[in-house]
Design an enzyme around this catalytic site. Structure first.
Site, PDB file in Angstrom:
ATOM      1  N   ASP A  86       0.859  -1.153   0.000  1.00  0.00           N
ATOM      2  CA  ASP A  86       0.000   0.000   0.000  1.00  0.00           C
ATOM      3  C   ASP A  86       0.909   1.219   0.000  1.00  0.00           C
ATOM      4  O   ASP A  86       2.082   1.111   0.350  1.00  0.00           O
ATOM      5  CB  ASP A  86      -0.844  -0.061   1.278  1.00  0.00           C
ATOM      6  CG  ASP A  86      -1.737   1.129   1.395  1.00  0.00           C
ATOM      7  OD1 ASP A  86      -2.257   1.545   0.359  1.00  0.00           O
ATOM      8  OD2 ASP A  86      -1.896   1.622   2.509  1.00  0.00           O
ATOM      9  N   LYS A  87       0.409   2.332  -0.394  1.00  0.00           N
ATOM     10  CA  LYS A  87       1.279   3.503  -0.371  1.00  0.00           C
ATOM     11  C   LYS A  87       1.077   4.306   0.903  1.00  0.00           C
ATOM     12  O   LYS A  87       1.983   4.495   1.696  1.00  0.00           O
ATOM     13  CB  LYS A  87       1.007   4.388  -1.583  1.00  0.00           C
ATOM     14  CG  LYS A  87       2.001   5.524  -1.709  1.00  0.00           C
ATOM     15  CD  LYS A  87       1.647   6.442  -2.830  1.00  0.00           C
ATOM     16  CE  LYS A  87       0.482   7.329  -2.483  1.00  0.00           C
ATOM     17  NZ  LYS A  87       0.742   8.286  -1.422  1.00  0.00           N
ATOM     18  N   THR A  88      -0.161   4.717   1.090  1.00  0.00           N
ATOM     19  CA  THR A  88      -0.426   5.640   2.187  1.00  0.00           C
ATOM     20  C   THR A  88      -0.214   4.946   3.529  1.00  0.00           C
ATOM     21  O   THR A  88      -0.774   3.891   3.777  1.00  0.00           O
ATOM     22  CB  THR A  88      -1.865   6.122   2.114  1.00  0.00           C
ATOM     23  OG1 THR A  88      -2.140   6.420   0.768  1.00  0.00           O
ATOM     24  CG2 THR A  88      -2.069   7.312   2.982  1.00  0.00           C
ATOM     25  N   LYS A  95     -16.098  19.069  -1.210  1.00  0.00           N
ATOM     26  CA  LYS A  95     -14.696  18.839  -1.552  1.00  0.00           C
ATOM     27  C   LYS A  95     -14.550  17.376  -1.951  1.00  0.00           C
ATOM     28  O   LYS A  95     -15.257  16.503  -1.423  1.00  0.00           O
ATOM     29  CB  LYS A  95     -13.788  19.176  -0.371  1.00  0.00           C
ATOM     30  CG  LYS A  95     -13.915  18.249   0.802  1.00  0.00           C
ATOM     31  CD  LYS A  95     -12.896  18.560   1.865  1.00  0.00           C
ATOM     32  CE  LYS A  95     -13.063  17.606   3.025  1.00  0.00           C
ATOM     33  NZ  LYS A  95     -12.410  18.003   4.234  1.00  0.00           N
ATOM     34  N   THR A 122      -2.243   1.328  -4.863  1.00  0.00           N
ATOM     35  CA  THR A 122      -2.675   2.462  -4.069  1.00  0.00           C
ATOM     36  C   THR A 122      -3.981   3.016  -4.590  1.00  0.00           C
ATOM     37  O   THR A 122      -4.323   2.853  -5.751  1.00  0.00           O
ATOM     38  CB  THR A 122      -1.591   3.560  -4.077  1.00  0.00           C
ATOM     39  OG1 THR A 122      -2.132   4.705  -3.466  1.00  0.00           O
ATOM     40  CG2 THR A 122      -1.159   3.883  -5.471  1.00  0.00           C
ATOM     41  N   GLY A 123      -4.692   3.636  -3.724  1.00  0.00           N
ATOM     42  CA  GLY A 123      -5.928   4.281  -4.132  1.00  0.00           C
ATOM     43  C   GLY A 123      -5.677   5.678  -4.664  1.00  0.00           C
ATOM     44  O   GLY A 123      -6.578   6.327  -5.173  1.00  0.00           O
ATOM     45  N   ARG A 129      -5.333   4.053  -8.126  1.00  0.00           N
ATOM     46  CA  ARG A 129      -6.787   4.144  -8.112  1.00  0.00           C
ATOM     47  C   ARG A 129      -7.436   2.775  -7.982  1.00  0.00           C
ATOM     48  O   ARG A 129      -8.425   2.488  -8.635  1.00  0.00           O
ATOM     49  CB  ARG A 129      -7.286   4.785  -9.409  1.00  0.00           C
ATOM     50  CG  ARG A 129      -6.663   6.102  -9.701  1.00  0.00           C
ATOM     51  CD  ARG A 129      -7.679   7.160  -9.571  1.00  0.00           C
ATOM     52  NE  ARG A 129      -7.087   8.307  -8.898  1.00  0.00           N
ATOM     53  CZ  ARG A 129      -7.670   9.481  -8.851  1.00  0.00           C
ATOM     54  NH1 ARG A 129      -8.821   9.656  -9.416  1.00  0.00           N
ATOM     55  NH2 ARG A 129      -7.108  10.452  -8.206  1.00  0.00           N
ATOM     56  N   LYS A 145      -7.204  -4.771  -5.048  1.00  0.00           N
ATOM     57  CA  LYS A 145      -5.924  -5.112  -4.423  1.00  0.00           C
ATOM     58  C   LYS A 145      -5.854  -6.620  -4.188  1.00  0.00           C
ATOM     59  O   LYS A 145      -4.864  -7.271  -4.512  1.00  0.00           O
ATOM     60  CB  LYS A 145      -5.779  -4.391  -3.084  1.00  0.00           C
ATOM     61  CG  LYS A 145      -5.525  -2.919  -3.198  1.00  0.00           C
ATOM     62  CD  LYS A 145      -5.259  -2.322  -1.827  1.00  0.00           C
ATOM     63  CE  LYS A 145      -5.008  -0.828  -1.940  1.00  0.00           C
ATOM     64  NZ  LYS A 145      -4.669  -0.200  -0.675  1.00  0.00           N
ATOM     65  N   ASP A 174      -6.575  -2.269   3.187  1.00  0.00           N
ATOM     66  CA  ASP A 174      -5.557  -3.267   2.829  1.00  0.00           C
ATOM     67  C   ASP A 174      -5.866  -4.638   3.402  1.00  0.00           C
ATOM     68  O   ASP A 174      -5.152  -5.598   3.140  1.00  0.00           O
ATOM     69  CB  ASP A 174      -4.189  -2.828   3.343  1.00  0.00           C
ATOM     70  CG  ASP A 174      -3.830  -1.445   2.874  1.00  0.00           C
ATOM     71  OD1 ASP A 174      -4.029  -1.186   1.681  1.00  0.00           O
ATOM     72  OD2 ASP A 174      -3.395  -0.628   3.694  1.00  0.00           O
TER      73      ASP A 174
END
EC number: 7.6.2.1
Lengths: 1208, 283
Positions: free
Chosen positions: A411-413, A579, A693-694, A806, A812, A836
């Site tokens: 995962d990235k974040t 937002k 990653t999302g 995305r 995943k 995740d």
């Protein structure tokens, strides 16, 4: 065997879910639940589960039978029980029964004791939980009741900081509007507070008398495990009220900041969502496990074969010799033919030879794994000082698989990045703020930035917030309308909770760090979010407090990817603030703002190019009438029983359209410490890293560059963004063709058609050069379809790095599943968030980062630690050692048992295939559990081939694990062959000696008992020498165990052969006096020495030859280490060789800032000039080098090529 | 010296037929060299499976250890030689039942007419532990052995009961050394057991001077039915025990192989040491 774990929850234990005393409603599965308040009789009709929970498996009476039953469900245990039964048949019994029962009972007892202690603690925690007190409203009076006596339909009073006893419907609370705050740490691990609100009609039921009269009935969904969903309806006073998750207090939560609240019990005990969620996690097995099981089956087959051979031998022997030998040895009465005798001897031999599949194997494997897990837990170098969290092996069964990982899905974040968000830049009405320019107009570097701007004008500012661009503050102070609206949005449109301990000391509790960063930014720029109630939000706008009426929150979810609030300002105007993600939001803007949209998009690209996370902000004014009408429809939708979510979504969709663009924010996502180094090291270890990653593509690619997954050494980075199946297919094909082209120039002259036919393997091997693949979520959806997944996989695997952006949590998991399915490789998924979890559960090994996003990922994972950089240690050090040790252990274990058992086989040919054992039966009993178990355990736990620094220094050392080199079928057969070779010598050398030998006093030596002692002694010695040779790393414990085992062998031998024992049990200890008589003979010792030498010599010679002729890397490393110790001078030279890798990586790292964007966003020329300017500050040599590289790079990369002339 | 008598020319051939009882045959042989020191006389049997599982376990060590209850009620392991005509067999079991019962006598043919019998010592052929610990007669102090074995019967194949194996009290019953030696079952189907000792009488004469001898055999023990062989072996011993060509040859062979291997490895080591020095890790 699982090991008791310290779980954060007291109840949600994965170990024993199936054992709740679940009282099923009599009519089968429950379809809906009805519960009427204050009416126990009515509710009793449904026989809902009580609030008593039971996670324990046994009680004192049932423990023995149930536990034994469970244990005998294991094949190994049943097998030994079967053997035991065989041994009780006198005609068959070739060994006395205790040879099997002693180890079996030992194993069963150990397991039972472990189970019993586990269960004891479960009982204790169950009791503790069940006996907690709660206040229940019974007959209009509050009474103290134990938790286990709480029923569905009861009304409970909770006080601050109490645990919620069951799943409750919130009726009323001390706070206004029936609000209450809960902490759900035990449920989902999130430590921030959450708000729950009673529905307005019940929130007035503040006192007991009113509550006692409350007789509403709740009809809702049956018990399920979805923590974030609830749908039901309250019927009260002829009215229907919709209920959602917002009204629920789930068991396991803790009430916070709320004096008291009342709740109606909806689900109790095992029906609560907490208990429903604590399901047994899928049991993961390692590939070695599977291999081991296959091998055990093979061995078993081998055993049967040997049994058959010997049985046939027996039948023939009895027929040819035995019949005539009956003068001295008549057949048993039951035995009437040679055939039947052969049949019996088959079983006898099965019993004798069963030690090839030793029962201690499984136990030892577990012990070793447990040891390795503790090593991981105790590793100080994987202890995070900042968070004070050690690494934790939550599963003990997967350790050696850590040494075989080929694919890492990250995962990235929060995993690669810290998930600490810093408001960095923003674009307001077409103007970008946040860049700092020095006098010459160049973008300033981090080190030489001027002082951050001073927020002292604002008494409520957060001191920790830093921002450098003074123009933004000026804009605020000048009263720019757009800027004000921008920050107003930030201060209104969020779900952050504020807490003001003292005047002016604000603390924000945000669900996501992004929101926290945004609200904090607004706060510092003078739009201070002060407090909120369910219906209002109070904001200090540049010093004046303004209260907005909050009409609706259109909450964020993964599909909508945006959130909105509808507020009425003091003037009475209704406005929607929204937002959300740019792709989503830009489609919903009003057409009039096209030009603004373009500049903002440019800014967005720029931000994304810098690796920032972006959000687009927009607003919309609403008419009073329109809002009324919309609110009505929303209410309708939210009352719907079925597909409520979908209906709400479409209602939301409707109002969030034609919005006016305000601007965009950019938040910096900081990389975690040591991430690039870790990734570089893992890549060198031939581990492929895929980032899933999302985030959006640009962000992901940029992070890819900054953490060295993508480097500009790469020949090409393919980007797949197709929206249709055909586009994706075409893009994949192109990528492949390009790879094929370059490989063809290398000299592989086969055509594309051929390649397709020979699919995976050929492409992968043919590819020369380094490629990377970036694929988008929507393209990935197509690529994962059944007909294309192979193509995708093939392409992706040919690339060195893959980034999927995305992607949804499900995707995943699908990607992981895909790799698992088609590549026989070990996959590891690492992540920190709830998104995740699916991936972590799918992969062979799941690693959870205990970081910012709660502990859900950790709970689902097999290993957890707090920083990504620990992964290198986990894999390269612990995983590698663990694999190595397990392999060595298994090799040796099979070897020693074959050497031990096969002697019987050879002896069979000389004793008329009568299943006579070679050894004393005590020796057979103790061989595996006493004489040889501990040294090999010590090796399995402590062995290491090269010290840890070296295995980090030479990541290539990791490769044998990936290729499965150390223990595979070939290795297994080598071990077996060595074992058989040993057994042959072990039998025939004493045979040759004993055929003629006599003792030194002339009496006979060749008697059976002396023979047994000689063979047994030489076996123990040979096997001990062998373990000495196998041990690569000697600790005191190794020495102790090996010497100790030998000592124990001789001690037991003499004890068993002593007069005393014989006097007591003459029939059991027949070998009296044997040890003294036999081991006093020089001939015997000569035989033992000879056997040992002959058994060991080929092994030594073979190892020596391999070391010199075909040394593998670990040998070389070990050798150089030896040399290093001797020669200091050489030491320095070596270090330099080892360092080349890191120097190159140093270069790549310095490169990251400017170049990520250059590669991926070619159209943005300003960016590249900025990038260039950043290079001027670097040392000239590296600048030139990078320029040269850039040139060669741009030749192959079209996007880079576009920029090139400009820079010249 | 094989005296089974399968060869028709052998003097013992006649004994193969069961009719000849007792059958005595004589075999002549010549010692080329004289035997110095103590000489040991063995009997050897071939193709006799003393290591067969059912054979090995067919004994009752409690009975042999003089346990009175086991004497009258032998272990089940002894079946089918547990009881005979409702009386417990002492010693029970197949091992005891099949005890070797040929009698061998050795004569030196010094001059044609007057062969000198060689004195064969019966005692000292069993292990000390066996004789003193493992095997004991039923308790009873001064009571004659016959009384102590009262209530038991002899093994089926035996001619005499166990208390009449020898006239010497210290060598009778279960502690008869011939019996003890037999009860220590052999590991392999071809084995030899010590039969008698020929002690050296004085230092001047060799124990067995070179010359012609004859062996007088009372042939009781049938082995022909299962292709067994019987031999008589005379041997001297050294510190290592009896003559053992296998061990010697094996040591010489292994020694030379090790030496060769050592040389080869040394050469290889020299050759490759440099290369492995330089072939450092280049990753």
């Amino acid at each position: 065997m699982t090991v008791p774990k310290e779980m954060p929850e007291k109840w949600a234990r994965a170990g024993a879910p199936h054992s709740w005393s679940r009282k099923k409603p009599s009519w089968g599965t429950e379809e809906e639940r009805r519960a009427r308040a204050n009416d126990r009789e009515y509710n009793e009709k449904f026989q809902y589960a009580s609030n008593c929970i039971k996670t324990s498996k046994y009680n004192i009476l049932t423990f023995l039978p149930v536990n034994l039953f469970e244990q005998f469900q294991e094949v190994a245990n049943t097998y030994f029980l079967f053997l035991l039964i065989l041994q009780l048949i006198p005609q068959i019994s070739s060994l006395s029964w205790f040879t099997t029962i002693v180890p079996l009972v030992l194993v069963l007892t150990i397991t039972a004791v472990k189970d019993a202690t586990d269960d004891y603690f479960r009982h204790k925690s169950d009791n503790q939980v069940n006996n907690r007190q709660s206040q229940v409203l019974i007959n209009g009076v509050l009474q103290q009741e134990q938790w286990m006596n709480v029923c569905v339909g009861d009304i409970i009073k909770l006080e601050n900081n109490q645990f919620v006893a069951a799943d409750l419907l919130l009726l009323s609370s001390s706070e206004p509007h029936g609000l209450c705050y809960i902490e759900t740490a035990e449920l989902d691990g999130e430590t921030n507070m959450k708000v729950r609100q009673a529905i307005p009609v019940t929130s007035e039921l503040g006192d007991i008398s009113k509550l006692a009269k409350f007789d509403g009935e709740v009809i809702c969904e049956p018990p399920n495990n979805k923590l974030d969903k609830f749908s039901g309806t309250l019927y009260w006073k002829e009215n229907k009220f919709p209920l959602s998750n917002q009204n629920m207090l789930l068991r396991g939560c803790v009430l916070r900041n709320t004096e008291w609240c009342f709740g109606l019990v909806i689900f109790a005990g095992p029906d609560t969502k907490l208990m429903q969620n604590s399901g047994r996690t899928k049991f993961k097995r390692t590939s070695i496990d599977r291999l081991m099981n296959t091998l055990v089956l093979w061995i078993f087959g081998f055993l049967v074969c040997m049994g058959v051979i010997l049985a046939i031998g027996n039948a023939i022997w009895e027929h040819e010799v035995g019949t005539r030998f009956q003068v001295y040895l008549p057949w048993d009465e039951a035995v009437d033919s040679a055939f039947f005798s052969g049949f019996l001897s088959f079983w006898s031999y099965i019993i004798i030879l069963n030690t090839v599949v030793p029962i201690s194997l499984y136990v030892s494997v577990e012990v070793i794994r447990l040891g390795h897990s503790y090593f991981i837990n105790w590793d100080k170098k994987m202890f995070c000082m900042k968070k004070r969290t050690p690494a934790e092996a939550r599963t003990t069964t997967l350790n050696e698989e850590l040494g075989q990982v080929e694919y890492i899905f990250s995962d990235k974040t929060g995993t690669l990045t810290q998930n600490i968000m810093v408001f960095n830049k923003c674009s307001i009405h077409g103007r970008s703020y946040g860049d700092v320019f020095d006098v010459l107009g160049h973008k300033a570097e981090l080190g030489e930035r001027p002082e951050p701007i001073d927020f002292s004008f604002n008494p409520l500012a957060d001191k920790k917030f830093l921002f450098w661009d003074p123009t933004l503050l000026e804009a605020v102070k000048m009263g720019d309308r757009h800027t004000h609206e921008f920050f107003r949005l930030l201060s209104l449109c969020h779900t952050v909770m504020s807490e003001e301990k003292n005047e002016g000391e604000l603390y924000y509790k945000a669900q996501s760090p992004d929101e926290g960063a945004l609200v904090t930014a607004a706060r510092n720029f003078g739009f201070v979010f002060r407090s909120r109630t369910p219906k209002t939000i109070t904001v200090h706008e540049l010093g004046t407090a303004i209260t907005y009426q909050l009409l609706a929150i259109l909450d964020f979810n993964n599909i909508r990817k945006r959130m909105s609030v509808i507020v009425r300002n003091p003037e009475g105007k209704i406005r929607l603030y929204c937002k959300g993600a740019d792709t989503i939001l830009l489609e919903r803007l009003h057409h009039s703002t096209q030009e603004l949209l373009n500049t903002t998009t440019d800014h967005l690209n720029e931000y994304a190019g810098e690796g920032l996370r972006t959000l687009v902000l927009a607003y919309k004014d609403l008419d009073e009438e329109y809002y009324e009408e919309w609110a009505e429809r929303r209410l309708q939708a939210s009352l719907a029983q079925d597909s409520r979510e979908d209906r709400l979504a479409s209602v939301y969709e409707e109002v969030e359209s034609d919005m006016v663009l305000l601007g965009a924010t950019a938040i910096e996502d900081k990389l975690q410490q040591g991430v690039p180094e870790t990734i570089a090291l893992l890549t060198l270890a031939n581990i492929k890293i895929w980032v899933l990653t999302g985030d959006k593509q640009e962000t992901a690619v940029n992070i890819g560059y900054s953490c060295k997954m993508l480097t500009d050494d790469m020949t090409e980075v393919f980007i797949v963004t197709g929206h249709t199946v055909l586009e994706v297919r075409e893009e994949l094909r192109k990528a492949r063709e390009k790879m094929m082209d370059s490989s063809r120039t290398v000299g592989n002259g086969f055509t594309y058609q051929e390649k397709l036919s020979s699919k995976l393997a050929s492409v992968l091997e043919a590819v020369a050069g380094e490629y990377a693949l970036v694929i988008n979520g929507h393209s990935l959806a197509h690529a994962l379809e059944a007909d294309m997944e192979l193509e995708f996989l093939e392409t992706a695997c040919a690339c060195k790095a893959v980034i999927c952006c995305r992607v949804t949590p499900l995707q995943k998991a699908q990607v992981v599943e895909l790799v698992k399915k088609y590549k026989k490789a070990v996959t590891l998924a690492i992540g920190d968030g709830a998104n995740d979890v699916s991936m972590i559960k799918t992969a062979h090994i799941g690693v959870g980062i205990s970081g910012q996003e709660g502990i859900q990922a950790v709970l689902a994972s097999d290993y957890s630690f707090s920083q990504f950089k620990f992964l290198q240690r986990l894999l390269l050090v612990h995983g590698r050692w663990s694999y190595l040790r397990m392999c060595k252990f298994l090799c040796y274990f099979f070897y020693k048992n074959f050497a031990f058992t096969m002697v019987h086989f050879w002896f069979g040919f000389f004793c008329g295939f009568s299943a006579q054992t070679v050894y004393d039966q005590y020796f057979i009993t103790l061989y595996n559990i006493v004489y040889t178990s501990l040294p090999v355990l010590a090796m399995g736990v402590f062995d290491q081939d090269v010290p840890e620094q070296r295995s980090m220094e030479y990541p290539k050392l990791y490769e044998p694990g990936q290729l499965n080199l150390l223990f595979n079928k070939r290795e297994f057969f080598i071990c077996i062959a060595q074992g058989i070779y040993t057994s042959v010598l072990m039998f025939f050398i004493p045979y040759g000696v004993f055929a003629e030998a006599t003792r030194d006093d002339g009496t006979q030596l060749a008697d059976y008992q002396s023979f047994a002692v000689t063979v047994a002694t030489s076996l123990v010695i040979v096997v001990s020498v062998q373990i000495g040779l196998d041990t690569g790393y000697w600790t005191a414990i190794n020495h102790f165990f090996i010497w100790g085992s030998l000592a124990v062998y001789f001690a037991i031998l003499f004890a068993m052969h002593s007069n005393g024992l014989f006097d007591m049990f003459p029939n059991q200890f027949r070998f009296v006096g044997n040890a003294q008589n036999t081991l006093a003979q020089p001939t015997v010792w000569l035989t033992i020495v000879l056997t040992t030498v002959v058994c060991i010599m080929p092994v030594v010679a073979f190892r020596f030859l391999r070391l010199h002729l075909k040394p593998d890397l670990s040998d070389t490393v070990r050798y150089t280490q030896l040399v290093r110790k001797k020669q200091k001078a050489q030491h320095r030279c070596m270090r330099r060789v080892g360092r080349t890798g890191s120097r190159r990586s140093g270069y790549a790292f310095s490169h990251q800032e400017g170049f990520g964007e250059l590669i991926m966003s070619g159209k943005n020329m300003r960016v590249s000039s900025l990038a260039l300017s950043s290079f001027t500050t670097r040392s000239s040599s590296s600048w030139i080098e990078s320029l040269r590289r850039k040139k060669s790079d741009s030749a192959s990369s079209p996007s880079g090529g576009a920029d090139k002339p400009l820079k010249g | 010296i094989d005296y089974t008598g399968t060869d028709p020319s052998s003097p013992c051939n006649k004994c193969l037929s069961p009719n000849e009882t007792p059958c005595v045959c004589t075999i002549n042989f010549t010692l080329e060299q004289s035997f110095e020191g103590n000489v040991f006389m063995y009997y050897g049997l071939s193709n006799f499976y003393q290591n067969h599982r059912r054979y090995v376990k067919s004994r009752d060590d409690s009975q042999l250890n003089g346990d009175p209850s086991a004497l009258l009620n032998p272990s089940k392991e002894c079946e089918p030689y547990r009881r005979n005509e409702d009386k417990p067999i002492a010693p029970c079991g197949a091992i005891a039942n099949s005890m070797f019962n040929d009698t061998l006598e050795l004569f030196l043919v010094g001059n044609e007419s007057d062969p000198t019998p060689i004195i064969l010592k019966k005692k000292g052929i069993a292990w000390w532990t066996d004789k003193n610990v493992k095997f004991r007669n039923p308790p009873g102090g001064d009571i004659p052995l016959e009384e102590r074995f009262k209530g038991t019967t002899k093994p089926v194949n035996w001619v005499k009961p166990v208390y009449m194996l020898d006239s010497d009290q210290d060598n009778n019953g279960f502690i008869n050394e011939d019996f003890i030696v037999w009860m220590r079952t052999a590991a392999l189907p071809t084995f030899r057991k010590l039969y008698r000792l020929i002690e050296r009488t004085n230092d001047l004469h060799p124990t067995l001077p070179a010359g012609r001898y004859y062996l007088n055999i009372t042939y009781n023990y049938p082995v022909h039915s299962f292709d067994g062989r019987k031999r008589m072996i005379l041997s001297t011993i050294s510190w290592m025990g009896g003559k053992n060509p296998f061990l010697g040859i094996a040591y010489i062979a292994i020694g030379s192989i090790s030496f060769l291997l050592g040389v080869v490895l040394l050469v290889i080591n020299h050759k490759y040491r440099n290369s492995s020095n330089t072939a450092d890790i280049t990753i």
